[in-house]
Design a protein around this motif. Structure first.
Motif, PDB file in Angstrom:
ATOM      1  N   PHE A 189       0.834  -1.195   0.000  1.00  0.00           N
ATOM      2  CA  PHE A 189       0.000   0.000   0.000  1.00  0.00           C
ATOM      3  C   PHE A 189       0.870   1.246   0.000  1.00  0.00           C
ATOM      4  O   PHE A 189       1.795   1.366   0.797  1.00  0.00           O
ATOM      5  N   ASN A 190       0.568   2.156  -0.901  1.00  0.00           N
ATOM      6  CA  ASN A 190       1.264   3.432  -0.961  1.00  0.00           C
ATOM      7  C   ASN A 190       0.316   4.493  -0.403  1.00  0.00           C
ATOM      8  O   ASN A 190      -0.723   4.778  -0.990  1.00  0.00           O
ATOM      9  N   ALA A 191       0.686   5.037   0.748  1.00  0.00           N
ATOM     10  CA  ALA A 191      -0.220   5.964   1.429  1.00  0.00           C
ATOM     11  C   ALA A 191      -0.332   7.290   0.701  1.00  0.00           C
ATOM     12  O   ALA A 191      -1.225   8.072   0.983  1.00  0.00           O
ATOM     13  N   TYR A 192       0.575   7.554  -0.228  1.00  0.00           N
ATOM     14  CA  TYR A 192       0.504   8.837  -0.928  1.00  0.00           C
ATOM     15  C   TYR A 192      -0.657   8.853  -1.922  1.00  0.00           C
ATOM     16  O   TYR A 192      -1.519   9.706  -1.869  1.00  0.00           O
ATOM     17  N   ASP A 193      -0.662   7.863  -2.797  1.00  0.00           N
ATOM     18  CA  ASP A 193      -1.729   7.859  -3.805  1.00  0.00           C
ATOM     19  C   ASP A 193      -2.884   6.932  -3.422  1.00  0.00           C
ATOM     20  O   ASP A 193      -3.888   6.881  -4.113  1.00  0.00           O
ATOM     21  N   GLY A 194      -2.713   6.198  -2.328  1.00  0.00           N
ATOM     22  CA  GLY A 194      -3.790   5.344  -1.861  1.00  0.00           C
ATOM     23  C   GLY A 194      -4.018   4.114  -2.713  1.00  0.00           C
ATOM     24  O   GLY A 194      -5.115   3.567  -2.746  1.00  0.00           O
ATOM     25  N   PHE A 195      -2.971   3.676  -3.403  1.00  0.00           N
ATOM     26  CA  PHE A 195      -3.123   2.483  -4.231  1.00  0.00           C
ATOM     27  C   PHE A 195      -2.296   1.325  -3.664  1.00  0.00           C
ATOM     28  O   PHE A 195      -1.248   1.542  -3.056  1.00  0.00           O
ATOM     29  N   ASP A 196      -2.802   0.127  -3.899  1.00  0.00           N
ATOM     30  CA  ASP A 196      -2.010  -1.069  -3.629  1.00  0.00           C
ATOM     31  C   ASP A 196      -1.134  -1.320  -4.846  1.00  0.00           C
ATOM     32  O   ASP A 196      -1.615  -1.249  -5.982  1.00  0.00           O
TER      33      ASP A 196
END
Lengths: 682, 275
Positions: free
Chosen positions: A469-476
Motif C-alpha cells: 500500500f502506498n499511502a501517498y496515492d492510496g493504491f495497492d
C-alpha cells in the motif's frame, strides 16, 4: 589530482582554510559533503602526511560545524543543492537526488550495499548511519556514480570516520548533549578514538529521543515521535607502512518511530553492518592504491499499528534484508592516465510479510516481498586523462550482471494469481557509461560537461510487490517481474567562478529516461487494503524526462561577513506531458553569515515556490509556497587543546505552518524550534 | 477406524496368501486393493450372490459431495473382483417421508486399483436415516446381489452443500455442492462444484449447460482476487474452473448460477479457510 582539485568550499569561509588542506574535490562542505565531478578522494596523499593511508591530518568532521553531529544524516544531505527529502514522519527521510528517490539511487555506506527492509520505505539507508560517525558524503550525479553501482539518479556514498592512527594524540574524543524544543527532543553523543603506533580503535554512539513535534501554530503532530541509538566500532591496524586493515561494525536500533503520513508506525528498525577492509599502497609509482573489502549487513524492520485508533484490523508487517558482498579496486597512474578499476559483487535477500488478524477468523498472511534473492556482479573502469593543468577528460564504464529470483514457493504461487510466472530467475545486464570533460579557462573560472548513459534494474517492490500500500496515492502496488530495465541518457553541465569575494556556481542537468518505471492503474484488479483507491501495477512509461539545476552565489563584502544564496529547480514530465510525481518545486535558501574565530552567527531564509505541477493519478496535491526564517549561532571555548562548543538556534522563527512538496500526507513541518547543543572535544 | 483397516489389510493379506498357496497354477489375481489414505465406512455381504462389499471414502461422512470407493470381493475366497456392474441408491428415511440424493455410479465395470469409484451428494446431515444401497453384479463368478449400509452423515463446517429454490422453477430444488479445492492454497486452485436438480424425491439428475460465475472475496476485507476462471460444464453435473486466493485466511466464494441469461440462484456461496 591535486592540481585538479576542483570546486568551491561553499557557504562558510571560516572553514575554507580547512578544506583547502585536503586533497578533496570539495564543493560544499557545510554538511561534510563532498560533491565531485570526477572523483572522490578523501585521504591525504602519502608523502605529505606522517601516517600512511588514512590519517587524521584533515578530519573535516572534527573541525566542522558541531551542529552537524547533532543533526540526522538526512538533514545534512538536504543541505546539498540537488538533494531533497521525502518526509513521512519525524524521522528517516528518504533522500531524493536530482528528483529521483532511493529506487533510482545508489545509497552506500563506505561503498557497502545495504537495502532498507521496509516495503513502505520507512528506513532509507541514510537512517542507519549517524553524522558523528561520518567523515564525508560524496554525491555523484547520474552514471558518474557508477563505481558504486548502476543507477539513474546518481550515487550517495557515506564515508564513516573509522579509527584514526595518530600516536601523537593517543586518546581523542567528544561528548555532547543537545535539546530541541519543537519535539522536546534530546540527543546525546560520544566518540572515542584510541591510537597506538600501529593500530587504533574508535567507538562512537548516539542516542536520540524525540516526542511528537509541534507544528507552526501550535498543533502537536501525532505519530512523529522516535527513539534510536546508533553505535559503531572501528578498528584499524597497519602491519606495515603500506598496508591498512580496517574492521567496522555499526549497530543501529530505532524504536517506536512515528510515521504520521502512513497508516502504521515502526515498532523497531534494527541494522547490523559489518565491513572488513584491506588497503595497500604499493611502492610502485604507477600503482597508487589497492583496496578490497568484504561486508555483510542485516536489517530487521517491523511495523506497528497498535497505537493507532480506528484500526479496522490489526496487522503485522515485518521485513528483512540480508546482504553480503565485496569489492576490490585498484588505482593506477600511467603518464597522463589515472585508471581506476573495481570489481564488485553482492548477494541480497529481501523478504517482507503481512499478517492481518480479523476477529474470530484465521489470520490472513501474504508475502509482500516474496523472499527475493539478488546476485550481482559488476565491473567498473575509469580512465581520467589529465592533458594539462587546465584540461582533463574522464571516461568511465560499468557493466553489471544481476540475477533475481523468488525463492519462496508461496511467493511464486501468489504471483501466479496475477498471471505472472516468477518461478524462473530474472537476468539482466546493466550498462553504464560516462564521459566528462573539465576545463579551467581562466583564473577563477572552471566548467565541466558530462554525458552519460545509465541503466538501473527495477527494485524488489517494482518487480515483486504484492499489495504494498502506498499511502501517498492510496493504491495497492503489484510488481511485475518482466518490467523493463530503466535507461537514461544524461547530460550534466556546470560552471563556476570564484574570486576573493565572490563565488558563483551553476549546474544543470537533463536526464532523458526511457522505460520509466511507474505504477499504472489496473482497473480490473481489486484493492486489498481497506479503503484503498485501487491497484497499480509496475509498468514502463515509454519515456520521461527530468531536468533541473541549481545556482549558488556567495559574496563576502567583509572577511567576516558572507551573503549566500542557493536556488534549485527540478522539472519532470512524462512523454504524455504529465508532470512526474514528487518533483520538488523551486527552492531558495539565502543566508547572512557573520563569522568569528570562535564561532558564527547566521540568519537564514528558506523559501520554496508552490508546486502546481502535480500528477493527479498519483494523488498529488498542490503544495503552497512557504518561507521560514532560521537563526543559528555557535561559539567555542578553548581549554588548552580541549574545546567546549555551544551551538544553538531557532528554526522557523516566525512559527509558520508549512510543508514541503515531497512531504507525504500534507503534514506540516515543525513550527518554531529552539535548540541548544553542547559538546566537549578532547 | 484406522486400526480396523489395518486388521482388514493384514487379514486380507493372510487369507490371500493362503489361497494363493492353494491355487498356484491360476492367474495371479490381485487380492488387495489400494486403499491408502481411505477410510472404511462399512463392510457387509450381499443378500445373494456371495459377494462381500467394502465401502471406503476419503473421510468420515459429511453432508457434501462424497467420493466413495467400493471394493468387491468373492465372499468365499475373499479375492478382489475387478469386473463388476455396480449401482448405488442412497436413501434418507425421515419417517414421514423418504428421499434419495444425487449420486454417481461407477463410470465403468472395470475397477481402478481394485476399487470402483463413485459418489453421492448428501444434501443434508443425519445421524440416522441415511442408507446406501449397493447393487452388485460381478462378472467373474456371475454373482449378483445387494447390500444396504446405514450411514451416519455429519454436518460439515463450513457448509459444503447448498439446497436452494431456483428462481426459474420454485417447485424444484437446486443442489449445489463444493467438490474442490479440498486443500486450498494461496495461488491458483482448481475449482469444482456439482449442480443437481431435484426432479422428484427419487431423481436428482446432474444439470448441464448452466453458466456459473464465481467471485471470491475476503468477507472481513471486502476484496476479491483477480483472474478467476468461471467453472464450465464438464458433464454429469460437474463444473470446473479456477479460483485464486491472494492470501491466507477466510475466503468466501460467491456463486451466480444462470440458465442462459436467466438467473437461477445468486445467493449460494462456499467458504474456505487457508491456514
Amino acid at each position: 589530482m591535486k592540481t585538479l582539485a576542483y570546486g568551491v568550499f561553499f557557504a562558510f569561509s571560516t572553514f575554507s582554510a580547512i578544506a583547502q588542506k585536503q586533497d578533496s574535490i570539495l564543493f560544499y562542505n557545510k554538511g561534510n559533503i563532498i560533491e565531485t565531478v570526477f572523483d572522490v578522494e578523501e585521504i591525504l596523499v602519502r608523502p605529505s602526511c606522517a601516517c600512511v593511508g588514512e590519517c587524521s591530518c584533515a578530519m573535516t568532521a572534527e573541525d566542522n560545524y558541531s551542529e552537524n553531529r547533532f543533526s540526522c544524516t538526512d538533514a545534512i544531505l538536504a543541505k546539498n543543492g540537488r538533494i531533497e527529502l521525502m518526509k513521512r514522519g519525524g524521522f528517516a527521510f528518504e533522500p531524493v537526488l536530482n528528483g529521483m528517490a532511493s529506487d533510482r539511487l545508489n545509497l552506500t555506506i563506505d561503498g557497502m550495499k545495504i537495502f532498507g527492509a521496509c516495503t513502505d520505505k520507512m528506513d532509507p539507508v541514510t537512517s542507519y548511519v549517524e553524522p558523528n560517525n561520518m567523515k564525508s558524503v560524496s554525491v555523484q550525479h547520474g552514471s558518474a556514480g557508477s563505481m558504486f553501482g548502476s543507477s539513474l539518479g546518481g550515487s550517495v556514498n557515506m564515508e564513516t570516520n573509522g579509527a584514526t592512527i595518530n600516536p601523537s594524540k593517543p586518546l581523542t574524543g567528544e561528548v555532547g548533549v543537545g535539546f530541541q524544543s519543537a519535539a522536546l527532543g534530546a540527543n546525546a553523543l560520544f566518540s572515542l578514538n584510541y591510537s597506538r603506533a600501529r593500530w587504533a580503535i574508535r567507538a562512537n554512539g548516539v542516542y536520540r529521543n524525540f516526542q511528537n513535534y509541534r507544528s507552526g501554530g501550535g498543533k502537536i503532530i501525532e505519530f512523529t515521535q522516535f527513539e534510536k541509538w546508533n553505535g559503531a566500532i572501528s578498528a584499524k591496524y597497519m602491519p606495515t607502512d603500506r598496508d591498512v586493515i580496517r574492521f567496522d561494525l555499526i549497530i543501529d536500533e530505532g524504536y517506536n518511530i512515528g510515521y504520521a503520513a502512513l497508516p502504521m508506525d515502526v515498532l523497531f528498525a534494527k541494522a547490523k553492518i559489518y565491513g572488513l577492509t584491506y588497503q595497500h599502497y604499493p611502492s610502485q609509482v604507477w600503482f597508487e592504491k589497492f583496496e578490497t573489502k568484504v561486508y555483510s549487513n542485516t536489517v530487521n524492520h517491523s511495523m506497528d499499528d497498535t497505537k493507532r485508533t480506528n484500526v479496522v484490523m490489526h496487522m503485522d508487517m515485518p521485513g528483512w534484508t540480508k546482504t553480503f558482498g565485496g569489492y576490490a579496486d585498484a588505482r593506477m597512474k600511467f603518464g597522463k592516465h589515472q585508471i581506476t578499476a573495481r570489481m564488485d559483487g553482492y548477494h541480497t535477500n529481501a523478504r517482507a510479510e503481512m499478517t492481518m488478524y480479523p476477529n474470530n477468523e484465521a489470520p490472513m498472511f501474504m508475502l509482500t516481498w516474496p523472499d527475493v534473492n539478488k546476485l550481482d556482479f559488476g565491473l567498473f573502469v575509469q580512465d581520467k586523462i589529465q592533458f594539462n593543468i587546465k584540461r582533463s577528460l574522464s571516461f568511465s564504464g560499468r557493466i553489471e550482471y544481476l540475477n533475481t529470483s523468488v525463492i519462496d514457493a508461496f511467493g511464486v504461487q501468489q504471483a501466479a494469481v496475477f498471471n505472472q510466472d516468477v518461478s524462473k530467475a530474472d537476468h539482466r545486464m546493466l550498462k553504464n557509461a560516462n564521459i566528462s570533460y573539465m576545463e579551467i579557462p581562466g583564473k577563477g573560472f572552471s566548467g565541466w560537461l558530462t554525458a552519460g548513459y545509465a541503466e538501473r534494474a527495477p527494485s524488489v517492490t517494482e518487480q515483486y510487490a504484492f499489495y504494498i500500500f502506498n499511502a501517498y496515492d492510496g493504491f495497492d502496488y503489484i510488481g511485475y517481474q518482466n518490467v523493463k530495465t530503466e535507461k537514461a541518457a544524461q547530460g550534466d553541465v556546470g560552471f563556476q567562478f570564484e574570486n576573493k569575494r565572490f563565488k558563483a556556481r551553476a549546474t544543470g542537468f537533463y536526464y532523458h529516461i526511457y522505460d520509466y518505471i511507474l505504477g499504472a492503474i489496473d482497473s480490473s484488479l481489486d484493492a486489498m487494503t481497506i479503503g484503498a483507491n485501487g491497484v497499480k501495477v509496475s509498468r514502463n512509461l515509454s519515456w520521461a524526462y527530468m531536468t533541473g539545476g541549481n545556482l549558488e552565489l556567495s559574496y563576502s563584502p567583509l572577511k567576516i561577513l558572507t551573503l549566500s544564496n542557493t536556488s534549485s529547480y527540478t522539472y519532470g514530465n512524462t512523454f504524455e506531458g504529465d508532470p512526474l510525481p514528487l518533483v520538488p518545486p523551486f527552492k531558495n535558501v539565502s543566508s547572512v553569515n557573520w563569522s568569528h574565530k570562535r564561532g558564527f552567527v547566521q540568519l537564514e531564509c528558506e523559501a520554496a515556490a508552490n508546486q502546481p505541477r502535480t500528477n493527479p493519478e498519483f494523488g498529488e496535491r498542490i503544495t503552497p509556497a512557504y518561507a521560514i526564517l532560521n537563526a543559528r549561532a555557535s561559539y567555542f571555548f578553548l581549554f588548552g587543546k580541549k574545546r567546549l562548543t555551544l551551538n544553538g538556534g531557532i528554526e522557523n522563527l516566525l512559527d509558520n505552518n508549512y510543508r514541503q512538496h515531497l512531504d507525504w500526507g500534507g503534514i506540516p513541518r515543525p513550527g518554531v524550534n529552539g535548540y541548544l547543543n553542547v559538546s566537549f572535544t578532547f | 477406524m484406522k486400526v480396523s483397516m489395518k486388521f482388514l489389510i493384514v487379514g486380507t493379506a493372510l487369507v490371500s496368501t493362503l489361497f494363493a498357496g492353494c491355487k498356484k497354477e491360476e492367474d495371479p489375481t490381485p487380492s488387495t486393493s489400494n486403499t491408502d489414505g481411505l477410510v472404511m465406512i462399512a463392510s457387509g455381504y450381499t443378500d445373494e450372490g456371495g459377494i462381500k462389499v467394502n465401502l471406503y471414502s476419503t473421510d468420515s461422512l459429511y453432508s457434501r459431495y462424497t467420493n466413495f470407493f467400493v471394493e468387491v470381493r468373492d465372499s468365499a475366497s475373499n479375492t478382489v473382483i475387478e469386473d463388476a456392474h455396480i449401482e448405488l441408491m442412497p436413501m434418507m428415511d425421515m419417517t414421514t417421508m423418504m428421499h434419495s440424493a444425487p449420486f454417481e455410479n461407477p463410470s465403468s465395470t472395470d475397477a481402478v486399483n481394485g476399487l470402483f469409484p463413485c459418489a453421492v451428494v448428501f444434501q443434508m446431515p443425519g445421524d440416522m436415516g441415511w442408507t446406501l444401497n449397493i447393487h452388485v453384479h460381478e462378472h467373474v463368478n456371475g454373482g449378483e446381489g445387494e447390500v444396504t449400509f446405514p450411514l451416519m452423515v455429519k454436518n460439515p463446517d463450513p457448509t459444503r452443500t447448498r439446497v436452494v429454490t431456483p428462481l426459474n422453477d420454485p417447485m424444484s430444488r437446486l443442489i449445489i455442492s463444493y467438490v474442490q479445492p479440498m486443500d486450498p492454497k494461496v495461488g491458483i486452485n482448481d475449482f469444482e462444484i456439482t449442480l443437481h436438480s431435484r426432479e422428484t424425491m427419487m431423481s436428482f439428475p446432474g444439470i448441464e449447460n448452466y453458466t456459473v460465475e464465481i467471485e471470491p472475496e475476503m468477507p472481513s476485507m471486502g476484496h476479491g482476487s483477480p483472474n478467476n476462471v468461471n467453472p464450465t460444464d464438464a458433464g454429469n453435473g460437474h463444473y470446473n474452473g479456477k479460483v485464486n486466493f491472494t492470501m491466507t485466511g477466510l475466503w468466501r466464494i460467491n456463486l451466480n448460477i444462470m440458465d442462459g441469461s436467466t438467473v437461477v440462484d445468486s445467493t449460494a456461496y462456499f467458504e474456505v479457510t487457508l491456514q
